[in-house]
Design an enzyme around this catalytic site. Structure first.
Site, PDB file in Angstrom:
ATOM      1  N   GLU A 165      25.106  28.216  -6.614  1.00 42.12           N
ATOM      2  CA  GLU A 165      23.815  27.518  -6.667  1.00 42.12           C
ATOM      3  C   GLU A 165      22.657  28.513  -6.601  1.00 42.12           C
ATOM      4  O   GLU A 165      21.957  28.634  -5.593  1.00 42.12           O
ATOM      5  CB  GLU A 165      23.770  26.455  -5.574  1.00 42.12           C
ATOM      6  CG  GLU A 165      24.876  25.415  -5.799  1.00 42.12           C
ATOM      7  CD  GLU A 165      24.928  24.318  -4.749  1.00 42.12           C
ATOM      8  OE1 GLU A 165      23.902  24.047  -4.119  1.00 42.12           O
ATOM      9  OE2 GLU A 165      26.025  23.756  -4.563  1.00 42.12           O
TER      10      GLU A 165
ATOM     11  N   GLU B 169      32.058  13.971   1.933  1.00 43.82           N
ATOM     12  CA  GLU B 169      31.439  15.261   2.268  1.00 43.82           C
ATOM     13  C   GLU B 169      32.297  15.884   3.358  1.00 43.82           C
ATOM     14  O   GLU B 169      32.487  15.291   4.420  1.00 43.82           O
ATOM     15  CB  GLU B 169      30.002  15.071   2.749  1.00 43.82           C
ATOM     16  CG  GLU B 169      29.333  16.357   3.244  1.00 43.82           C
ATOM     17  CD  GLU B 169      29.346  17.473   2.216  1.00 43.82           C
ATOM     18  OE1 GLU B 169      28.666  17.336   1.190  1.00 43.82           O
ATOM     19  OE2 GLU B 169      30.050  18.498   2.417  1.00 43.82           O
TER      20      GLU B 169
ATOM     21  N   HIS C 251      32.619   8.669  -1.475  1.00 42.16           N
ATOM     22  CA  HIS C 251      32.042   9.977  -1.155  1.00 42.16           C
ATOM     23  C   HIS C 251      32.766  10.602   0.021  1.00 42.16           C
ATOM     24  O   HIS C 251      32.968   9.951   1.047  1.00 42.16           O
ATOM     25  CB  HIS C 251      30.542   9.830  -0.820  1.00 42.16           C
ATOM     26  CG  HIS C 251      29.865  11.157  -0.642  1.00 42.16           C
ATOM     27  ND1 HIS C 251      29.073  11.456   0.431  1.00 42.16           N
ATOM     28  CD2 HIS C 251      29.886  12.265  -1.417  1.00 42.16           C
ATOM     29  CE1 HIS C 251      28.616  12.695   0.318  1.00 42.16           C
ATOM     30  NE2 HIS C 251      29.094  13.216  -0.796  1.00 42.16           N
TER      31      HIS C 251
ATOM     32  N   GLU D 101      29.936  19.882  -9.679  1.00 45.94           N
ATOM     33  CA  GLU D 101      28.610  20.497  -9.641  1.00 45.94           C
ATOM     34  C   GLU D 101      28.794  21.965 -10.015  1.00 45.94           C
ATOM     35  O   GLU D 101      29.058  22.264 -11.169  1.00 45.94           O
ATOM     36  CB  GLU D 101      28.012  20.289  -8.246  1.00 45.94           C
ATOM     37  CG  GLU D 101      26.573  20.693  -8.115  1.00 45.94           C
ATOM     38  CD  GLU D 101      26.169  20.773  -6.657  1.00 45.94           C
ATOM     39  OE1 GLU D 101      26.948  21.294  -5.839  1.00 45.94           O
ATOM     40  OE2 GLU D 101      25.058  20.326  -6.317  1.00 45.94           O
TER      41      GLU D 101
ATOM     42  N   GLU E 251      19.154  18.302  -7.224  1.00 49.30           N
ATOM     43  CA  GLU E 251      18.790  18.259  -5.804  1.00 49.30           C
ATOM     44  C   GLU E 251      17.825  19.380  -5.418  1.00 49.30           C
ATOM     45  O   GLU E 251      16.995  19.211  -4.530  1.00 49.30           O
ATOM     46  CB  GLU E 251      20.055  18.327  -4.937  1.00 49.30           C
ATOM     47  CG  GLU E 251      20.861  19.599  -5.144  1.00 49.30           C
ATOM     48  CD  GLU E 251      22.191  19.621  -4.369  1.00 49.30           C
ATOM     49  OE1 GLU E 251      22.567  18.587  -3.806  1.00 49.30           O
ATOM     50  OE2 GLU E 251      22.833  20.680  -4.338  1.00 49.30           O
TER      51      GLU E 251
ATOM     52  N   HIS F 141      31.528  18.476  -5.602  1.00 50.66           N
ATOM     53  CA  HIS F 141      30.316  19.293  -5.432  1.00 50.66           C
ATOM     54  C   HIS F 141      30.654  20.490  -4.556  1.00 50.66           C
ATOM     55  O   HIS F 141      31.616  20.455  -3.795  1.00 50.66           O
ATOM     56  CB  HIS F 141      29.193  18.454  -4.821  1.00 50.66           C
ATOM     57  CG  HIS F 141      28.461  17.655  -5.862  1.00 50.66           C
ATOM     58  ND1 HIS F 141      27.096  17.678  -6.005  1.00 50.66           N
ATOM     59  CD2 HIS F 141      28.932  16.851  -6.840  1.00 50.66           C
ATOM     60  CE1 HIS F 141      26.753  16.900  -7.019  1.00 50.66           C
ATOM     61  NE2 HIS F 141      27.847  16.376  -7.543  1.00 50.66           N
ATOM     62  N   GLU F 142      29.866  21.553  -4.704  1.00 50.49           N
ATOM     63  CA  GLU F 142      30.197  22.842  -4.083  1.00 50.49           C
ATOM     64  C   GLU F 142      31.671  23.145  -4.361  1.00 50.49           C
ATOM     65  O   GLU F 142      32.462  23.433  -3.458  1.00 50.49           O
ATOM     66  CB  GLU F 142      29.925  22.851  -2.568  1.00 50.49           C
ATOM     67  CG  GLU F 142      28.485  22.612  -2.195  1.00 50.49           C
ATOM     68  CD  GLU F 142      28.105  21.137  -2.296  1.00 50.49           C
ATOM     69  OE1 GLU F 142      28.919  20.281  -1.930  1.00 50.49           O
ATOM     70  OE2 GLU F 142      26.995  20.841  -2.779  1.00 50.49           O
TER      71      GLU F 142
HETATM   72  C1  NOJ Z   1      25.368  18.564  -1.639  1.00 52.89           C
HETATM   73  C2  NOJ Z   1      25.614  17.798  -2.893  1.00 52.89           C
HETATM   74  O1  NOJ Z   1      25.356  18.605  -4.014  1.00 52.89           O
HETATM   75  C3  NOJ Z   1      24.727  16.587  -2.872  1.00 52.89           C
HETATM   76  O2  NOJ Z   1      24.831  15.885  -4.083  1.00 52.89           O
HETATM   77  C4  NOJ Z   1      25.074  15.735  -1.695  1.00 52.89           C
HETATM   78  O3  NOJ Z   1      24.156  14.666  -1.640  1.00 52.89           O
HETATM   79  C5  NOJ Z   1      24.990  16.529  -0.399  1.00 52.89           C
HETATM   80  N1  NOJ Z   1      25.716  17.743  -0.505  1.00 52.89           N
HETATM   81  C6  NOJ Z   1      25.539  15.736   0.769  1.00 52.89           C
HETATM   82  O4  NOJ Z   1      26.906  15.520   0.597  1.00 52.89           O
HETATM   83 CA    CA Z   2      25.110  21.163  -4.067  1.00 59.10          CA
END
Ligand code: NOJ
Ligand code: CA
Length: 724
Positions: free
Chosen positions: A221, A425, A423, A522, A528, A503-504
């Protein structure tokens, strides 16, 4: 021993020592063609597509061993690859239309407890084949993909010590080269610790390079640097260069399965070492024979656009392993997402909590009314309170906050044909996530969730795991550890017909071909950053992405924020686009799932523009990059899969410009109505980003569209066949 290859279909050459002697004799007495070798004049044994030659060292050279050399060319003859062994060391080189694009570069592998594949090598065998096949993608930029290449597999054997063999396999396409290491089953490599590769890419140091830093805390990123190649630091791939002659190259890798990714480490000006990402104990790869590396790839084109039309990365991946994947569905979604990024809502619980039952129903109503098939909800599960960035262990993946009734919202959505998008995370805490993986996916499967966005925000040091003794380890996002973890998630998800948008993530190497449920990821600076990034993305960022990150595969950039000045006109945080450019991203930045990222209530303020977001498909029969220069501008045309409409997206960096697009891709003799979403006469991303002009034009395949793009502007176009 005369004509070893006629160029096609699994011709073989095995050279034992006696044969080498005879070949040397043949070379010196009856060579047919003069070939420029790197350090001496080579007499080629035979003409044709493939060649092997043994070269006597120049007289007076201290090296007693001959140079062995093997060649292969692309089907159209434009690209030639040479593998040579000299002084026991292996090298390769690539030319494009006669111009050296990768000069003589090292090959080889280093092991912790075993002799390196380097220093005592000889070519023991060599085999060629070719392929011309067309295969079908379940979803993608195009339905049909042609895989047309010539292959050369060279077996290198060590001459000192125990017998050991390494195969270097090249596939040469008209648009580039892939090569990989293959270590066949053999006694010397039962258990293997790879310390590094010797692989290099020797490019012209005065080329222009577009790159992001490698092995840094924020993964992929970063904003891209545009520098002379010699000034490039350690860089991630895909890394793109333009040589002084205008040839464009992109270095990357394909099919990274159970291996470490590499970053490019400049050793000397222009000499880029493929530096494998280490595990936390310093070893790069732990495996056992037989094993293969991922493919090292060099995409080559006379111009920038050619890179965009290449399928080389996909072609180097294995076919679909999941069987029927009709359950993997491209589509468009909205989400309880941007509201958290612009701090109107929170992921954590409390009065501003975004993921509530009632808010989710409001989003689902909006999705159903406007043709979106999914609603992503972030912050619904326990774990977001407190410092979730650095404490991944607090996440519970099957436990909702009390104000989110997951059973109720998923039922509510399904009744309207809108699915809840899951989701996860993880904050990079892989042990915590893996221990809950089955339960988490079981829950989603039961609720009818078919797509899950995962996340690996891990600013505390990387991907975390805890061993049997309770000791914590941190791993890079592009390590072998990460490659294994992502595949585990993907296969667990596939068992339940769930697709993954990470993502990441680890970088994309085309594994979507083998695992079509890896629907997006991503892996670059996305939308973002415009919400909170310092700095936010630049106008040129989306003009660089297509030529770099996007060469690896689909990106969940999350475009479509039309309320461009969400933080007020004075704030540096804004969308660095005009409205037309923001719309163009749906066509330019390919993904089979595209988000309409703005708050639903904002779309009613921009109804005219919103229509394009509602109309644009995300799955394509065909895609063509039409024009472009890296970091300046680009235009794509894509034809809807299962339809007749074409869509065009064009965008520019901070410079306004006119672009002239030929429409030769349309069916000839057919009239189309173009609905053109263009920058208005006063549009400018900084001073007047909302100036949009929507107009219609009748066109045919012989017309051209002359588009005026404002500073950081663009155009989005829908072309519909006119009623006869
Ligand atoms: C980073 C992600 O790129 C984003 O899309 C997400 O909302 C946040 N992390 C929280 O999970
Ligand atoms: Ca991200």
């Amino acid at each position: 021993m005369n004509s070893f290859f006629n160029g096609h279909k699994s011709d073989r050459l095995f050279l034992d020592e006696g044969e080498q002697g005879r070949a040397m004799h043949a070379a010196s007495s009856g060579g047919q063609r003069l070939l420029k070798a790197v350090r001496s004049i080579a007499l080629l044994l035979f003409a044709g597509l493939f060649g092997v030659s043994l070269v006597a060292p120049p007289s007076g050279n201290a090296l007693a061993q001959p140079v062995q050399s093997v060649d292969v060319t692309s089907p159209d003859g434009g690209i030639s690859v040479n593998l040579s062994v000299e002084g026991g060391r292996a090298f390769y080189a690539v030319t494009y239309n006669g111009e050296p694009v990768v000069s003589r570069s090292r090959l080889g592998l280093l092991f912790k407890d075993s002799h390196a594949f380097d220093g005592d090598l000889t070519i023991a065998a060599s085999e060629t084949s070719s392929k011309d096949e067309t295969w079908e993608q379940p979803w993608g930029e195009r339905r049909l993909v042609r895989d047309h290449h010539n292959e050369l597999a060279v077996t290198l054997a060590s001459t000192a010590g125990p017998a050991r063999r390494l195969i270097v396999r090249f596939r040469v396409f008209d648009d580039g080269v892939g090569f990989r290491y293959e270590v066949p089953a053999q006694k010397a490599f039962r258990k293997v610790a790879i310390i590094n590769e010797l692989t290099e890419f020797t490019l012209q140091p005065n080329s222009t390079a577009w790159w992001i830093p490698g092995r840094e805390w924020n993964r992929y990123e970063y904003l891209y640097n545009t520098t002379e190649l010699s000034a490039m630091g350690r860089a991630h791939t895909p890394m793109t260069v333009r040589t002084p002659n205008g040839v464009h190259l992109s270095i990357h890798e394909a099919a990274l399965v159970d291996y470490a990714a590499f970053v490019l480490q400049q050793k000397r000006p222009g000499v880029l070492h493929a530096d494998l990402t280490p595990l936390s104990d310093g070893v790069r790869v732990k495996t056992e024979a037989p094993f293969t590396s991922s493919w090292r790839t060099i995409q080559i084109s006379a111009d920038a656009v050619g890179l965009l039309n290449s399928d080389l990365i996909l072609n180097l991946n294995e076919p679909n392993k999941l069987g029927d994947v009709s359950w993997v569905k491209p589509g468009k979604y909205i989400g309880i997402w941007w509201a958290m990024h612009i701090r109107e809502r929170t992921w954590g619980s409390g009065p501003e909590h975004g993921a509530t039952t009632s808010e989710t129903k409001r989003y689902m109503d909006f999705a159903a009314a406007n043709g979106f098939d999914g609603v992503l909800v972030e912050g619904w599960n326990i774990g977001w309170d407190g410092d979730w960035f650095n404490n991944g262990e607090i996440f519970r993946f099957a436990e909702a906050y009390p104000d989110f009734d997951i059973e109720e919202v998923s039922r509510y959505g399904l009744a309207k044909n809108v699915r809840l998008i899951g989701h996860h995370e993880t904050s990079g805490h892989v042990s915590n996530y893996e221990s809950q993986l089955s339960a988490a996916f079981d829950l989603y499967e039961r609720l009818g969730v078919t797509q899950v966005k995962t996340g690996y925000v891990a600013d505390g040091g990387g991907l975390r795991w805890i061993d049997d003794k309770g000791v914590t380890h941190y791993e890079w996002h592009d390590s072998q550890f990460s490659a294994r973890h992502h595949l585990k998630v993907l296969t667990e998800a596939a068992k339940r017909k769930i697709s993954i948008n990470a993502h990441e993530p680890i970088k994309d190497t085309g594994l979507r071909r083998t695992y079509p449920n890896w629907i997006a990821r991503e892996g670059a600076r996305g939308q973002e950053f415009n919400a909170w990034g310092t700095p936010p993305n630049t106008p040129e960022h989306t003009a660089i992405l297509p030529f770099t990150r996007m060469l690896s595969g689909p990106m969940d950039y999350t475009p479509g924020v039309l309320d461009l000045l969400f933080a007020g006109p004075e704030s540096p945080n804004r969308i660095p686009s005009t409205i037309a450019k923001e719309l163009s991203l749906y066509v330019v930045l390919y993904s089979p799932i595209q988000m309409a990222a703005d708050l639903p209530e904002n779309y009613s303020k921009y109804e005219e523009a919103f229509q394009f977001i509602k109309d644009v498909p995300t799955d394509w029969e065909e895609s063509r990059a039409l024009v472009g220069e890296v970091g300046d501008y680009v235009a794509f045309a894509r034809k809807k899969r299962g339809g007749e409409d074409w869509f065009i997206g064009a965008l520019t960096d901070e410079r306004a410009r006119n672009i002239d697009l030929p429409l030769g891709f349309l069916d000839s003799g057919r009239k189309y109505i173009a609905t053109i979403y263009a920058d208005g006469p006063d549009a400018h991303w900084e001073s007047n980003p909302f100036d949009l002009r929507v107009y219609h034009r009748e066109v045919t395949s012989t017309d051209r569209l002359d588009l005026v793009l404002a500073a950081s502007g663009g155009a989005a176009i829908r072309l519909r066949p006119a009623a006869p």
